[in-house]
Design a protein around this motif. Structure first.
Motif, mmCIF file in Angstrom:
data_model
loop_
_atom_site.group_PDB
_atom_site.id
_atom_site.type_symbol
_atom_site.label_atom_id
_atom_site.label_comp_id
_atom_site.label_asym_id
_atom_site.label_seq_id
_atom_site.Cartn_x
_atom_site.Cartn_y
_atom_site.Cartn_z
ATOM 1 N N GLY A 10 16.625 -10.332 -30.146
ATOM 2 C CA GLY A 10 16.423 -11.619 -29.091
ATOM 3 C C GLY A 10 17.930 -10.572 -27.588
ATOM 4 O O GLY A 10 18.059 -11.862 -27.009
ATOM 5 N N ALA A 11 18.143 -9.714 -28.228
ATOM 6 C CA ALA A 11 19.706 -9.587 -27.349
ATOM 7 C C ALA A 11 18.779 -9.518 -25.627
ATOM 8 O O ALA A 11 19.828 -10.435 -24.985
ATOM 9 N N TYR A 12 18.072 -9.520 -25.595
ATOM 10 C CA TYR A 12 17.594 -8.984 -24.133
ATOM 11 C C TYR A 12 17.258 -10.695 -23.359
ATOM 12 O O TYR A 12 17.575 -10.913 -22.284
ATOM 13 N N GLU A 13 17.108 -11.357 -24.660
ATOM 14 C CA GLU A 13 16.086 -13.105 -24.047
ATOM 15 C C GLU A 13 17.879 -13.533 -23.427
ATOM 16 O O GLU A 13 18.252 -14.335 -22.751
ATOM 17 N N LEU A 14 19.213 -13.020 -24.516
ATOM 18 C CA LEU A 14 19.874 -13.729 -25.143
ATOM 19 C C LEU A 14 20.792 -13.246 -23.609
ATOM 20 O O LEU A 14 21.855 -14.082 -22.896
ATOM 21 N N ILE A 15 20.953 -11.760 -23.197
ATOM 22 C CA ILE A 15 21.902 -11.489 -22.050
ATOM 23 C C ILE A 15 21.015 -12.221 -20.503
ATOM 24 O O ILE A 15 21.374 -12.970 -19.544
ATOM 25 N N GLU A 16 19.786 -12.394 -20.419
ATOM 26 C CA GLU A 16 18.945 -13.003 -19.585
ATOM 27 C C GLU A 16 19.307 -14.440 -19.155
ATOM 28 O O GLU A 16 19.822 -15.192 -18.588
ATOM 29 N N HIS A 17 19.564 -15.223 -20.521
ATOM 30 C CA HIS A 17 19.894 -16.844 -20.436
ATOM 31 C C HIS A 17 21.031 -16.433 -20.433
ATOM 32 O O HIS A 17 21.682 -17.317 -19.194
ATOM 33 N N CYS A 18 22.335 -15.474 -20.576
ATOM 34 C CA CYS A 18 23.664 -15.415 -20.133
ATOM 35 C C CYS A 18 23.695 -15.143 -18.402
ATOM 36 O O CYS A 18 24.495 -16.019 -17.753
ATOM 37 N N GLU A 19 23.214 -14.509 -18.334
ATOM 38 C CA GLU A 19 23.276 -13.399 -16.129
ATOM 39 C C GLU A 19 22.396 -15.688 -16.001
ATOM 40 O O GLU A 19 23.136 -16.065 -14.916
ATOM 41 N N HIS A 20 21.697 -16.190 -16.100
ATOM 42 C CA HIS A 20 21.152 -17.143 -15.577
ATOM 43 C C HIS A 20 22.274 -18.849 -15.933
ATOM 44 O O HIS A 20 22.661 -19.065 -15.048
ATOM 45 N N LYS A 21 22.976 -19.428 -17.259
ATOM 46 C CA LYS A 21 23.881 -20.028 -17.225
ATOM 47 C C LYS A 21 25.207 -19.552 -16.485
ATOM 48 O O LYS A 21 25.207 -20.277 -15.541
ATOM 49 N N LEU A 22 25.241 -18.340 -16.204
ATOM 50 C CA LEU A 22 26.614 -18.106 -15.264
ATOM 51 C C LEU A 22 26.270 -17.839 -13.969
ATOM 52 O O LEU A 22 27.530 -17.345 -13.276
ATOM 53 N N GLY A 23 25.823 -17.390 -13.858
ATOM 54 C CA GLY A 23 24.965 -16.827 -12.374
ATOM 55 C C GLY A 23 25.460 -15.644 -11.984
ATOM 56 O O GLY A 23 25.579 -15.067 -10.525
ATOM 57 N N VAL A 24 25.745 -14.759 -12.044
ATOM 58 C CA VAL A 24 25.649 -13.417 -12.582
ATOM 59 C C VAL A 24 25.095 -12.370 -12.875
ATOM 60 O O VAL A 24 24.183 -12.907 -14.610
ATOM 61 N N SER A 25 24.972 -11.090 -13.073
ATOM 62 C CA SER A 25 24.426 -10.185 -13.367
ATOM 63 C C SER A 25 24.878 -9.779 -14.105
ATOM 64 O O SER A 25 26.573 -9.429 -13.619
ATOM 65 N N CYS A 26 25.013 -8.402 -15.227
ATOM 66 C CA CYS A 26 25.484 -8.097 -16.081
ATOM 67 C C CYS A 26 26.880 -6.771 -15.370
ATOM 68 O O CYS A 26 26.092 -6.269 -14.193
ATOM 69 N N GLY A 27 27.923 -7.064 -15.850
ATOM 70 C CA GLY A 27 28.876 -5.834 -14.941
ATOM 71 C C GLY A 27 29.468 -6.858 -14.023
ATOM 72 O O GLY A 27 30.249 -6.173 -13.581
ATOM 73 N N HIS A 28 29.215 -8.077 -13.758
ATOM 74 C CA HIS A 28 30.176 -8.471 -12.770
ATOM 75 C C HIS A 28 30.360 -9.818 -13.138
ATOM 76 O O HIS A 28 30.307 -10.339 -14.298
ATOM 77 N N ALA A 29 32.022 -10.642 -12.980
ATOM 78 C CA ALA A 29 32.544 -11.328 -13.085
ATOM 79 C C ALA A 29 31.832 -12.809 -12.442
ATOM 80 O O ALA A 29 31.409 -12.841 -11.041
ATOM 81 N N THR A 30 31.857 -13.771 -12.951
ATOM 82 C CA THR A 30 31.619 -15.195 -12.283
ATOM 83 C C THR A 30 32.578 -15.835 -11.235
ATOM 84 O O THR A 30 33.449 -14.653 -10.521
ATOM 85 N N ALA A 31 32.418 -16.338 -9.798
ATOM 86 C CA ALA A 31 32.539 -16.296 -8.719
ATOM 87 C C ALA A 31 33.987 -16.541 -9.670
ATOM 88 O O ALA A 31 34.909 -16.786 -8.079
ATOM 89 N N ASP A 32 34.690 -17.520 -9.968
ATOM 90 C CA ASP A 32 35.883 -18.490 -10.404
ATOM 91 C C ASP A 32 36.665 -17.590 -10.801
ATOM 92 O O ASP A 32 38.211 -17.672 -10.977
ATOM 93 N N GLY A 33 36.077 -16.163 -11.136
ATOM 94 C CA GLY A 33 37.040 -14.388 -11.825
ATOM 95 C C GLY A 33 37.692 -15.430 -13.687
ATOM 96 O O GLY A 33 38.135 -14.111 -14.119
ATOM 97 N N LYS A 34 36.426 -16.150 -13.970
ATOM 98 C CA LYS A 34 36.277 -15.936 -15.790
ATOM 99 C C LYS A 34 36.110 -15.365 -16.182
ATOM 100 O O LYS A 34 36.998 -15.420 -18.100
#
Length: 160
Positions: free
Chosen positions: A93-117
């Motif tokens: 389930g890694a691909y689903e987990l990646i999509e879940h994390c992208e949605h939860k953080l509001g960023v795509s892989c390779g990027h930082a969240t707006a708050d820089g955390k």
């Protein structure tokens, strides 16, 4: 103004006697700069090249060969969250987990969240197949990561 402090330059120079040639210090120097500055700017590349008596393109080539480093205009968040997408993790389930994390953080892989955390990234393998799907939080493994466990992990990382 120099991109690298004298302390960082001296720490790079301290590696030189440990290697057979100055060129071999390129990767440790990039890691050192990246860890300290959370990016490797073009100016830093030039300064590393000067110390190691290389052309800046040689340092840049090494840096871009490894997708680990963030370059000019990119910066790592305080925490780097890697989601493994190696075969064992992918099958669990890694691909689903990646999509879940992208949605939860509001960023795509390779990027930082707006708050820089948090910087979200994927890895081809983190050597934790027995705990698939697995993540790395900076250098610490998180095993058997479900979407719920990812949510808890992300909440903890946002509090840091």
């Amino acid at each position: 103004m120099a991109a690298l402090s004298e302390d960082i330059k001296n720490r790079i120079r301290a590696y030189i006697p440990k290697y057979p040639r100055k060129q071999a210090v390129t990767l440790p120097a990039l890691h050192l700069v990246h860890d300290e500055l959370r990016t490797v700017s073009n100016e830093a590349i030039v300064e590393i090249a000067e110390i190691l008596e290389l052309h800046p393109s040689e340092v840049h080539d090494t840096m871009t060969f490894y997708e680990f480093f963030k370059g000019e205009g990119q910066k790592l968040g305080t925490t780097r969250l890697w989601v493994c997408r190696g075969l064992a993790c992918m099958l669990r389930g890694a691909y689903e987990l990646i999509e879940h994390c992208e949605h939860k953080l509001g960023v795509s892989c390779g990027h930082a969240t707006a708050d820089g955390k948090i910087t979200l990234e994927f890895a081809e393998c983190i050597g934790a197949c027995d705990g698939a799907p697995a993540c790395l939080v900076n250098d610490v493994h998180a095993m058997n990561v479900t979407p719920e466990k990812a949510d808890q992990l992300i909440t903890e990382l946002k509090l840091k």
